[in-house]
Design an enzyme around this catalytic site. Sequence first.
Site, PDB file in Angstrom:
ATOM      1  N   ASP A   4       0.850  -1.195   0.000  1.00 14.49           N
ATOM      2  CA  ASP A   4       0.000   0.000   0.000  1.00 14.49           C
ATOM      3  C   ASP A   4       0.888   1.248   0.000  1.00 14.49           C
ATOM      4  O   ASP A   4       1.727   1.433   0.884  1.00 14.49           O
ATOM      5  CB  ASP A   4      -0.880  -0.049   1.255  1.00 14.49           C
ATOM      6  CG  ASP A   4      -1.881   1.081   1.347  1.00 14.49           C
ATOM      7  OD1 ASP A   4      -1.729   2.084   0.636  1.00 14.49           O
ATOM      8  OD2 ASP A   4      -2.818   0.947   2.159  1.00 14.49           O
ATOM      9  N   LYS A  16      -9.129  -0.460  -7.520  1.00 12.21           N
ATOM     10  CA  LYS A  16      -9.475  -1.852  -7.232  1.00 12.21           C
ATOM     11  C   LYS A  16     -10.163  -2.448  -8.457  1.00 12.21           C
ATOM     12  O   LYS A  16     -11.372  -2.641  -8.489  1.00 12.21           O
ATOM     13  CB  LYS A  16     -10.384  -1.911  -5.998  1.00 12.21           C
ATOM     14  CG  LYS A  16     -10.633  -3.311  -5.455  1.00 12.21           C
ATOM     15  CD  LYS A  16     -11.556  -3.245  -4.250  1.00 12.21           C
ATOM     16  CE  LYS A  16     -11.922  -4.619  -3.755  1.00 12.21           C
ATOM     17  NZ  LYS A  16     -12.918  -4.584  -2.668  1.00 12.21           N
ATOM     18  N   THR A  55      -2.473  -4.171   7.559  1.00 10.06           N
ATOM     19  CA  THR A  55      -1.968  -2.989   8.258  1.00 10.06           C
ATOM     20  C   THR A  55      -3.072  -2.101   8.807  1.00 10.06           C
ATOM     21  O   THR A  55      -2.793  -1.033   9.351  1.00 10.06           O
ATOM     22  CB  THR A  55      -1.087  -2.155   7.308  1.00 10.06           C
ATOM     23  OG1 THR A  55      -1.885  -1.708   6.200  1.00 10.06           O
ATOM     24  CG2 THR A  55       0.086  -2.974   6.795  1.00 10.06           C
ATOM     25  N   THR A  56      -4.323  -2.523   8.657  1.00 14.49           N
ATOM     26  CA  THR A  56      -5.446  -1.776   9.222  1.00 14.49           C
ATOM     27  C   THR A  56      -6.266  -2.705  10.109  1.00 14.49           C
ATOM     28  O   THR A  56      -6.249  -3.930   9.920  1.00 14.49           O
ATOM     29  CB  THR A  56      -6.370  -1.203   8.132  1.00 14.49           C
ATOM     30  OG1 THR A  56      -7.026  -2.292   7.442  1.00 14.49           O
ATOM     31  CG2 THR A  56      -5.584  -0.355   7.134  1.00 14.49           C
ATOM     32  N   LYS A 114     -12.498 -14.857   0.225  1.00 14.54           N
ATOM     33  CA  LYS A 114     -12.935 -14.094  -0.938  1.00 14.54           C
ATOM     34  C   LYS A 114     -11.866 -13.096  -1.368  1.00 14.54           C
ATOM     35  O   LYS A 114     -11.346 -12.339  -0.555  1.00 14.54           O
ATOM     36  CB  LYS A 114     -14.241 -13.355  -0.631  1.00 14.54           C
ATOM     37  CG  LYS A 114     -15.417 -14.265  -0.376  1.00 14.54           C
ATOM     38  CD  LYS A 114     -16.723 -13.512  -0.255  1.00 14.54           C
ATOM     39  CE  LYS A 114     -16.764 -12.613   0.946  1.00 14.54           C
ATOM     40  NZ  LYS A 114     -18.092 -12.007   1.146  1.00 14.54           N
ATOM     41  N   LYS A 156     -19.320  -3.002  -6.688  1.00 10.47           N
ATOM     42  CA  LYS A 156     -18.243  -3.511  -5.848  1.00 10.47           C
ATOM     43  C   LYS A 156     -18.146  -5.030  -5.888  1.00 10.47           C
ATOM     44  O   LYS A 156     -19.157  -5.729  -5.855  1.00 10.47           O
ATOM     45  CB  LYS A 156     -18.460  -3.058  -4.387  1.00 10.47           C
ATOM     46  CG  LYS A 156     -17.991  -1.645  -4.102  1.00 10.47           C
ATOM     47  CD  LYS A 156     -18.184  -1.296  -2.634  1.00 10.47           C
ATOM     48  CE  LYS A 156     -17.345  -2.150  -1.726  1.00 10.47           C
ATOM     49  NZ  LYS A 156     -15.886  -1.904  -1.865  1.00 10.47           N
ATOM     50  N   ASN A 157     -16.899  -5.495  -5.942  1.00  8.45           N
ATOM     51  CA  ASN A 157     -16.574  -6.911  -5.773  1.00  8.45           C
ATOM     52  C   ASN A 157     -17.313  -7.821  -6.743  1.00  8.45           C
ATOM     53  O   ASN A 157     -17.696  -8.942  -6.390  1.00  8.45           O
ATOM     54  CB  ASN A 157     -16.852  -7.341  -4.319  1.00  8.45           C
ATOM     55  CG  ASN A 157     -16.022  -6.559  -3.323  1.00  8.45           C
ATOM     56  OD1 ASN A 157     -14.908  -6.141  -3.614  1.00  8.45           O
ATOM     57  ND2 ASN A 157     -16.578  -6.335  -2.142  1.00  8.45           N
ATOM     58  N   GLU A 201     -17.659  -3.235  11.604  1.00 12.56           N
ATOM     59  CA  GLU A 201     -17.776  -4.630  11.165  1.00 12.56           C
ATOM     60  C   GLU A 201     -17.828  -5.561  12.377  1.00 12.56           C
ATOM     61  O   GLU A 201     -18.539  -6.562  12.365  1.00 12.56           O
ATOM     62  CB  GLU A 201     -16.615  -5.008  10.249  1.00 12.56           C
ATOM     63  CG  GLU A 201     -16.722  -4.450   8.830  1.00 12.56           C
ATOM     64  CD  GLU A 201     -17.601  -5.297   7.913  1.00 12.56           C
ATOM     65  OE1 GLU A 201     -18.350  -6.159   8.414  1.00 12.56           O
ATOM     66  OE2 GLU A 201     -17.547  -5.071   6.694  1.00 12.56           O
ATOM     67  N   GLU A 205     -22.747 -10.649   5.446  1.00 10.63           N
ATOM     68  CA  GLU A 205     -23.067  -9.578   4.498  1.00 10.63           C
ATOM     69  C   GLU A 205     -24.168  -8.663   5.046  1.00 10.63           C
ATOM     70  O   GLU A 205     -24.674  -7.793   4.327  1.00 10.63           O
ATOM     71  CB  GLU A 205     -23.524 -10.181   3.167  1.00 10.63           C
ATOM     72  CG  GLU A 205     -22.443 -10.953   2.431  1.00 10.63           C
ATOM     73  CD  GLU A 205     -21.391 -10.044   1.825  1.00 10.63           C
ATOM     74  OE1 GLU A 205     -21.725  -8.897   1.477  1.00 10.63           O
ATOM     75  OE2 GLU A 205     -20.223 -10.476   1.721  1.00 10.63           O
TER      76      GLU A 205
END
Length: 374
Positions: A44, A77, A130-131, A143, A152-153, A185, A245
């Site tokens: 990153d 991304k 790193t986060t 995934k 997204k994704n 999350e 999800e």
Amino acid sequence: MNEREIRFGGVRYGFSVGHGPTSLRALTRKLEGLDADRFVIIADTGLSGEQIDEIARCAGEVAPTTVLPVTADEKAKSLDVVNSLAEQLIPTGVTRRSVIIALGGGLVGNMAGLLSALVFRGLRLVHVPTTLLAMSDSVLSLKQAVNSSVGKNHLGTFHAPVFVWNHLDFLDTLPADEIRSALCEMIKNVLGIVPDRYAAVAARLRADAQYTPEDIAWFIDLCVDAKSAVMRDDLHERGDALVLEYGHTIGHAAELLTGGELRHGYAIGLGMLAAARIARELGLLTAQEEAAHRELLVLNGAPTVLPAGVTLEGVLRTISLDNKRGYVKGTAGTRDLILLEGLGQPHRPAGAQITQVPEAVVRLGIESITAEVA
């Protein structure tokens, strides 16, 4: 050093949490055990040169090491960026014995993960997140995906790391908003999977995001426990693990509409608030259970309203392209959502964790996060 094994179906990989110089020395020993002929670090660009050099030194003591920088941005991304990385990686001399190290947050981890799955049909992958969001969420999944131009994704596959190394010192320089975002999350895991941890989490959360390494390790451990509980027999996250999800359909739409300016965890928190209001409107959640969502998010210092410029119509239009469509046969005039019928109890109409919600009710849920309403 805290070490445990992650088990998702038949897949197992090591998961270590540590900090300080001993953590880096132990990482070098772990890399030695891979018998790799080369390491390629996908790093990153938001990290400091010193942080990247720390991990490059660990790998370089074991085998020749190349660092390839990548920008941690939702716009980056993409398959184009993954292809660009592949074009840089292959000439370095990688072979099937080589290892890709993902050094960064969840976004970089996803790009490096998909890259490692595709090159030579699968190179080994090591995650060095790193986060806090990556440590507690994204690396606890198989995934690997990137965005399409419309959502997204949309483009990805499943690819397991050989191990995950969580070096907590990386969190020392994270902005408070990054910590709060990640803990949204964790809050999702509490609401959807382990509500028995609700009181303990409520007691630990701080709006100023000032936590000790022990607090952070405790939060990560909770997430490992929760995700392992639903993924033990569902490594592809299509059955019981779909609860992971929760909040993501509306949350991902809001995140995409802001071009990634709305942090992922904050977006998921808002998505959960909307889902809770929808579930209450459908008679699945009580007012108290809906309020429990807001309580944890407020204790965490997370936003409870959508950013200016994110419109109801924009969110509705974007969720019509959500990647969870198709688990059940579509019904005109509805949107597919994951809802709860009680804390820790996913709603399972006809056995599936997908609820087809009339669009009018979805509108009410989205409206509930456009103004401060109970």
